[in-house]
Design a protein around this motif. Structure first.
Motif, PDB file in Angstrom:
ATOM      1  N   PHE A 177     -16.656  -6.664  -1.687  1.00  0.00           N
ATOM      2  CA  PHE A 177     -18.072  -7.016  -1.860  1.00  0.00           C
ATOM      3  C   PHE A 177     -18.970  -5.881  -1.395  1.00  0.00           C
ATOM      4  O   PHE A 177     -19.929  -5.500  -2.080  1.00  0.00           O
ATOM      5  CB  PHE A 177     -18.379  -8.292  -1.080  1.00  0.00           C
ATOM      6  CG  PHE A 177     -19.768  -8.823  -1.293  1.00  0.00           C
ATOM      7  CD1 PHE A 177     -20.037  -9.721  -2.323  1.00  0.00           C
ATOM      8  CD2 PHE A 177     -20.814  -8.430  -0.467  1.00  0.00           C
ATOM      9  CE1 PHE A 177     -21.320 -10.211  -2.520  1.00  0.00           C
ATOM     10  CE2 PHE A 177     -22.104  -8.914  -0.656  1.00  0.00           C
ATOM     11  CZ  PHE A 177     -22.354  -9.805  -1.689  1.00  0.00           C
ATOM     12  N   ILE A 178     -18.657  -5.313  -0.229  1.00  0.00           N
ATOM     13  CA  ILE A 178     -19.467  -4.221   0.326  1.00  0.00           C
ATOM     14  C   ILE A 178     -19.495  -3.022  -0.629  1.00  0.00           C
ATOM     15  O   ILE A 178     -20.549  -2.401  -0.850  1.00  0.00           O
ATOM     16  CB  ILE A 178     -18.937  -3.798   1.706  1.00  0.00           C
ATOM     17  CG1 ILE A 178     -19.191  -4.904   2.738  1.00  0.00           C
ATOM     18  CG2 ILE A 178     -19.569  -2.483   2.151  1.00  0.00           C
ATOM     19  CD1 ILE A 178     -20.647  -5.205   2.994  1.00  0.00           C
ATOM     20  N   ASP A 219     -19.063  -3.108  -3.775  1.00  0.00           N
ATOM     21  CA  ASP A 219     -19.540  -3.553  -5.088  1.00  0.00           C
ATOM     22  C   ASP A 219     -18.539  -3.253  -6.194  1.00  0.00           C
ATOM     23  O   ASP A 219     -18.869  -2.691  -7.247  1.00  0.00           O
ATOM     24  CB  ASP A 219     -20.887  -2.885  -5.414  1.00  0.00           C
ATOM     25  CG  ASP A 219     -21.610  -3.582  -6.572  1.00  0.00           C
ATOM     26  OD1 ASP A 219     -21.226  -4.724  -6.900  1.00  0.00           O
ATOM     27  OD2 ASP A 219     -22.527  -2.966  -7.142  1.00  0.00           O
ATOM     28  N   ASN A 260     -17.126  -7.157 -10.837  1.00  0.00           N
ATOM     29  CA  ASN A 260     -16.829  -8.592 -10.959  1.00  0.00           C
ATOM     30  C   ASN A 260     -16.777  -9.327  -9.624  1.00  0.00           C
ATOM     31  O   ASN A 260     -16.744 -10.565  -9.614  1.00  0.00           O
ATOM     32  CB  ASN A 260     -15.509  -8.845 -11.704  1.00  0.00           C
ATOM     33  CG  ASN A 260     -15.543  -8.372 -13.131  1.00  0.00           C
ATOM     34  OD1 ASN A 260     -16.579  -8.432 -13.789  1.00  0.00           O
ATOM     35  ND2 ASN A 260     -14.416  -7.875 -13.613  1.00  0.00           N
ATOM     36  N   ILE A 261     -16.759  -8.609  -8.504  1.00  0.00           N
ATOM     37  CA  ILE A 261     -16.600  -9.278  -7.219  1.00  0.00           C
ATOM     38  C   ILE A 261     -17.843 -10.076  -6.857  1.00  0.00           C
ATOM     39  O   ILE A 261     -17.764 -11.276  -6.540  1.00  0.00           O
ATOM     40  CB  ILE A 261     -16.267  -8.263  -6.106  1.00  0.00           C
ATOM     41  CG1 ILE A 261     -14.953  -7.554  -6.413  1.00  0.00           C
ATOM     42  CG2 ILE A 261     -16.193  -8.974  -4.754  1.00  0.00           C
ATOM     43  CD1 ILE A 261     -13.774  -8.467  -6.549  1.00  0.00           C
ATOM     44  N   ARG A 262     -18.997  -9.438  -6.875  1.00  0.00           N
ATOM     45  CA  ARG A 262     -20.215 -10.125  -6.457  1.00  0.00           C
ATOM     46  C   ARG A 262     -20.569 -11.275  -7.383  1.00  0.00           C
ATOM     47  O   ARG A 262     -21.090 -12.305  -6.942  1.00  0.00           O
ATOM     48  CB  ARG A 262     -21.364  -9.120  -6.345  1.00  0.00           C
ATOM     49  CG  ARG A 262     -21.140  -8.096  -5.239  1.00  0.00           C
ATOM     50  CD  ARG A 262     -22.343  -7.214  -5.001  1.00  0.00           C
ATOM     51  NE  ARG A 262     -22.089  -6.278  -3.905  1.00  0.00           N
ATOM     52  CZ  ARG A 262     -22.972  -5.399  -3.450  1.00  0.00           C
ATOM     53  NH1 ARG A 262     -24.185  -5.318  -4.001  1.00  0.00           N
ATOM     54  NH2 ARG A 262     -22.653  -4.588  -2.447  1.00  0.00           N
ATOM     55  N   ALA A 263     -20.283 -11.121  -8.662  1.00  0.00           N
ATOM     56  CA  ALA A 263     -20.603 -12.173  -9.625  1.00  0.00           C
ATOM     57  C   ALA A 263     -19.739 -13.418  -9.441  1.00  0.00           C
ATOM     58  O   ALA A 263     -20.139 -14.525  -9.828  1.00  0.00           O
ATOM     59  CB  ALA A 263     -20.446 -11.641 -11.047  1.00  0.00           C
ATOM     60  N   THR A 264     -18.564 -13.259  -8.844  1.00  0.00           N
ATOM     61  CA  THR A 264     -17.642 -14.388  -8.691  1.00  0.00           C
ATOM     62  C   THR A 264     -17.298 -14.651  -7.228  1.00  0.00           C
ATOM     63  O   THR A 264     -16.308 -15.317  -6.942  1.00  0.00           O
ATOM     64  CB  THR A 264     -16.343 -14.122  -9.473  1.00  0.00           C
ATOM     65  OG1 THR A 264     -15.720 -12.917  -8.983  1.00  0.00           O
ATOM     66  CG2 THR A 264     -16.622 -13.975 -10.961  1.00  0.00           C
ATOM     67  N   ILE A 265     -18.095 -14.136  -6.308  1.00  0.00           N
ATOM     68  CA  ILE A 265     -17.733 -14.208  -4.891  1.00  0.00           C
ATOM     69  C   ILE A 265     -17.605 -15.644  -4.400  1.00  0.00           C
ATOM     70  O   ILE A 265     -16.748 -15.954  -3.574  1.00  0.00           O
ATOM     71  CB  ILE A 265     -18.756 -13.416  -4.021  1.00  0.00           C
ATOM     72  CG1 ILE A 265     -18.248 -13.294  -2.584  1.00  0.00           C
ATOM     73  CG2 ILE A 265     -20.134 -14.051  -4.092  1.00  0.00           C
ATOM     74  CD1 ILE A 265     -16.971 -12.510  -2.443  1.00  0.00           C
TER      75      ILE A 265
END
Length: 370
Positions: free
Chosen positions: A100-101, A103, A106-111
């Protein structure tokens, strides 16, 4: 006869089984289009059967101890949850935090899905994978299994255990059949927890036989002939798979069942202890170590692959590795060199994770023994 006197059986060859399972997954993912065999799905089925065996056996022994000393089963529920949390959560959430850090796509969109261990739901609902965290679906399945299953084992009378496990296998197979005939996207049959229950159910059968029927049924099944027969059935399934359409009936309905049956007999023999060549393969220091760090290997392998292969081609480390490829022997070709790089880096990351995070945190489990 109930056999609970050896509550602390150490199954030394199961680390070797973990090494085989994680190796199958890594090879499948790294070979990508080059591989046409369902190695990854077999590795995952092997993990599910193994988890079913170990977790359900722990719960059975906890239930026996509760009954013997007049202790509430809720004590064992609490112990189980705490110990699973200590083992699973730390590096899982650490990995998500770092992704997340930085970026990562797809990580932030599905966190939210990842934090709640529900990436399998995301995949089934939207019929698409999530890139670098695709593989977290199987960890979501295991965590969802842990959320409800302890209560069934601890509060259900023992006489219903076999019916429970058979019911799990039948339910899972039936759901995959139903979804197939309803023309649901194949991902639903593959990643949803209820459609994986045949693997856990077979693990439960194995736990039941080893715990309560070790000198009878378990002993009768503890033969190489049954293992070879299950392997032959799996090979027959592979042949049928080659004749089927892409993601057709053979794959979406039968794959996990046949992989789990083979895994059942492989794990059964390893629990008793292979001899000869298989004993060496499963117990040598390298295999044992790979099995010990298999959780980290599974968790990190996709991140390493994407870092090197896709997302950061201008990173200094990646540029150096690309430069080194010119020194690789021609016979190995570039991709063979890349496989060596993936494996080396993944083992290195998993090793650092084991000694810096997992092992120190796991030591806390001694305070929560059954």
């Amino acid at each position: 006869m109930t056999q609970t006197k050896n509550q602390h059986d150490y199954f030394g060859q199961l680390d070797g089984i973990r090494a085989i399972a994680v190796g199958l997954v890594l090879i499948d993912h790294w070979l990508a289009e080059r591989n046409t065999l369902p190695l990854g799905s077999l590795g995952v089925a092997m993990f599910f059967v193994l988890s079913g065996f170990l977790i359900i056996r722990i719960l059975m022994l906890g239930k026996e101890k509760d009954d013997a000393i007049g202790r509430s089963h809720w004590f064992t529920v609490k112990q189980f949850i705490v110990r699973r949390t200590i083992r699973i959560f730390p590096i899982y959430y650490l990995a998500l935090f770092l992704l997340f850090i930085f970026d990562v796509p797809n990580i932030r969109a599905t966190i939210g899905w990842s934090l709640l261990y529900s990436t399998n739901f995301y995949i089934a609902i939207y019929h698409k994978w999530i890139g670098v965290i695709d593989h977290l679906w199987s960890l979501a399945v295991e965590e969802q299994f842990y959320l409800f299953f302890p209560y069934l084992i601890l509060f259900l009378p023992k006489k219903y255990f076999t019916k429970l496990f058979v019911g799990m296998i039948a339910l899972s197979l039936g759901l995959r059949l139903l979804l197939f005939f309803l023309h649901a996207d194949w991902t639903a049959q593959y990643v949803l927890m209820p459609t994986c229950l045949d693997s856990f159910g077979l693990g439960g059968v194995l736990a039941y036989l080893f715990t309560y029927k070790r000198d009878t049924i378990f002993k009768q099944l503890d033969k190489n002939s049954y293992l070879f027969l299950s392997l032959a059935l799996y090979i027959g399934y592979i042949v049928a798979l080659k004749m089927d359409v892409h993601h057709g009936f053979t794959y979406v309905v039968l794959d996990r069942l046949f992989g789990s049956i083979f895994s059942f007999f492989l794990i059964l023999r390893a629990v008793s202890g292979f001899g000869g060549v298989m004993k060496f393969c499963l117990e040598n220091p390298v295999t044992t170590y790979i099995g010990r760090i298999s959780y980290g290997l599974y968790l990190y392998h996709n991140f390493v692959y994407n870092f090197y292969h896709t997302n950061f081609p201008t990173h200094p480390t990646v540029r150096i590795l690309h430069k080194l490829q010119q020194f690789a022997p021609t016979i190995t070709h570039r991709f063979a060199f890349e496989l060596l790089v993936y494996a080396t880096l993944t083992v290195l990351v998993a090793t650092l994770s084991w000694f810096l995070v997992e092992k120190p945190v796991n030591n806390l489990k001694k305070y929560f023994n059954y």
